[in-house]
Design an enzyme around this catalytic site. Structure first.
Site, mmCIF file in Angstrom:
data_model
loop_
_atom_site.group_PDB
_atom_site.id
_atom_site.type_symbol
_atom_site.label_atom_id
_atom_site.label_comp_id
_atom_site.label_asym_id
_atom_site.label_seq_id
_atom_site.Cartn_x
_atom_site.Cartn_y
_atom_site.Cartn_z
ATOM 1 N N HIS A 179 -22.113 -15.894 28.781
ATOM 2 C CA HIS A 179 -21.474 -17.160 28.437
ATOM 3 C C HIS A 179 -21.233 -17.936 29.727
ATOM 4 C CE1 HIS A 179 -20.963 -17.081 24.140
ATOM 5 N NE2 HIS A 179 -20.460 -15.852 24.175
ATOM 6 N N ASP B 150 -21.953 -24.729 30.622
ATOM 7 C CA ASP B 150 -22.527 -25.207 29.367
ATOM 8 C C ASP B 150 -22.931 -26.671 29.424
ATOM 9 O OD1 ASP B 150 -22.366 -22.806 28.071
ATOM 10 O OD2 ASP B 150 -20.597 -23.290 26.897
#
Length: 367
Positions: A131, A161
């Site tokens: 992540h 992200d």
């Protein structure tokens, strides 16, 4: 025209995080984006969530079972006439479905195939799960975020992200689409959040190269090390943000905050920062956030009140510029940046109805 990317068709394979945000950027700027969803993922509860998901705005939703030949054929029909594809699966997943770059570019040589992953398509970590926090840790970015003597603090998922992933992919897509328009040649974009988050640190690498940055947290000019570049709590429990770097701006801060005495003179002397920060903090705590805003806002001090997400849309500056818009009851950031010749269309939230026909004629209005 409704945005500079009007006329482009992008097929997006459903995912989470950076890939949808990249697709949102293209849709915001006028591209027609068709999102492929698995039928089993379109439950009543999932549809309710997706209808309020800002990153899924301005799309047409199509349900297709990629595990069936019919579903894959349907998707290939869409892509045969598309300009680009966005997918965010682990390396090899699309190839196993028969929807990899080799197959799709053979049918559509001008296709731009955007691949969004954390680690990239190659390298020892390519097949590992991860992540945002993991990707920016490996790139060296996470090490820089935090206060002196404290552990690294993840900047939520802005750097991996969205900054290092989605924005890089959106830029890569537009660059490759420009090339395809000029040459008829498509290509594959390998967009990795490790690469992108490393690139976002370019200016910090420059500062370290010339001796202006120490490779540790909270002791530098821009990482809360300096007393004149930090956030401070006010008397009412609010916060303000100061960024008075340049001497003329720092002089204004001194005047507004009453920072008299020679100890405040050489503000670039890093040996003084640790001692001056608590003194400035004590001064800031003597007034409320609104009182400091009245004294400093709109000046060259480089000041702003720290607003919550609920407060930000109500601020006069944001309201005047319509930085936020409310659509179908969902408050959200408006598309950015802005164009003089090709103003952007108003975003649309999904109406909750996926297209079910096998053919797609491009006539539907994105929901």
């Amino acid at each position: 025209m409704a945005g500079p990317l009007t006329g482009l068709r992008i097929v997006e394979f459903a995912g989470i995080g950076p890939a949808p945000f990249a697709a949102m950027m293209l849709a915001d700027h006028g591209a027609e984006v068709i999102r492929i969803e698995r039928p089993e993922d379109l439950t009543e509860q999932a549809i309710a969530i997706r209808r309020r998901d800002v990153t899924l705005r301005s799309r047409t939703f199509v349900a297709a079972d990629l595990k069936t030949e019919a579903g894959r054929d349907r998707v290939q029909e869409l892509i045969a006439d598309a300009d680009g594809v966005i997918e965010g699966f682990r390396p090899g997943v699309m190839e196993r479905l028969g929807l990899g770059p080799a197959e799709l570019l053979a049918r559509n040589p001008r296709l731009v195939y955007g691949r969004m992953t954390g680690w990239g398509q190659t390298g020892p970590y390519a097949q590992a799960a991860g992540h945002d926090i993991n990707y920016i840790a490996l790139s060296g970015a996470l090490h820089a975020f935090g206060r002196a003597g404290e552990k690294p603090t993840p900047p939520i998922n802005m750097v991996g992200d969205f900054g290092g992933g989605a924005m890089m992919l959106a830029f890569g897509m537009v660059s490759a689409l420009y090339h395809a328009r000029a040459t008829g040649e498509g290509q594959v974009i390998d967009c990795a959040m490790t690469d992108g988050s490393a690139l976002l640190m370019s200016a910090i690498w420059s500062m370290m190269a010339v001796g202006m940055w120490r490779d540790e947290r909270g002791v530098n000019l821009l990482d809360t090390g300096a007393h004149f570049y930090d956030t401070y709590e006010t008397a009412d429990g609010g916060f303000i943000a100061l960024g008075s770097i340049e001497p003329k701006f720092y002089a204004l801060l001194r005047a507004a905050a009453g920072l008299t005495g020679e100890e405040w003179d050489d503000h670039f002397d890093a040996t003084r920062w640790a001692a001056l920060k608590p003194r400035l903090a004590a001064i800031i705590r003597t007034r409320t956030r609104d009182e400091w805003t009245t004294a400093m806002a709109g000046t060259d001090i480089c000041f702003a009140p720290v607003l919550s997400m609920r407060e930000a849309p109500l601020h006069p500056h944001n309201a005047t510029r319509e930085t936020f818009v409310e659509i179908d009851g969902v408050m959200q950031p408006a598309p950015a940046p802005r164009y003089s010749a090709t103003p952007l269309p108003r975003p649309r939230m999904w109406d909750g109805v996926p297209r079910t026909g096998m053919a797609f004629d491009g006539a539907a209005t994105p929901g």
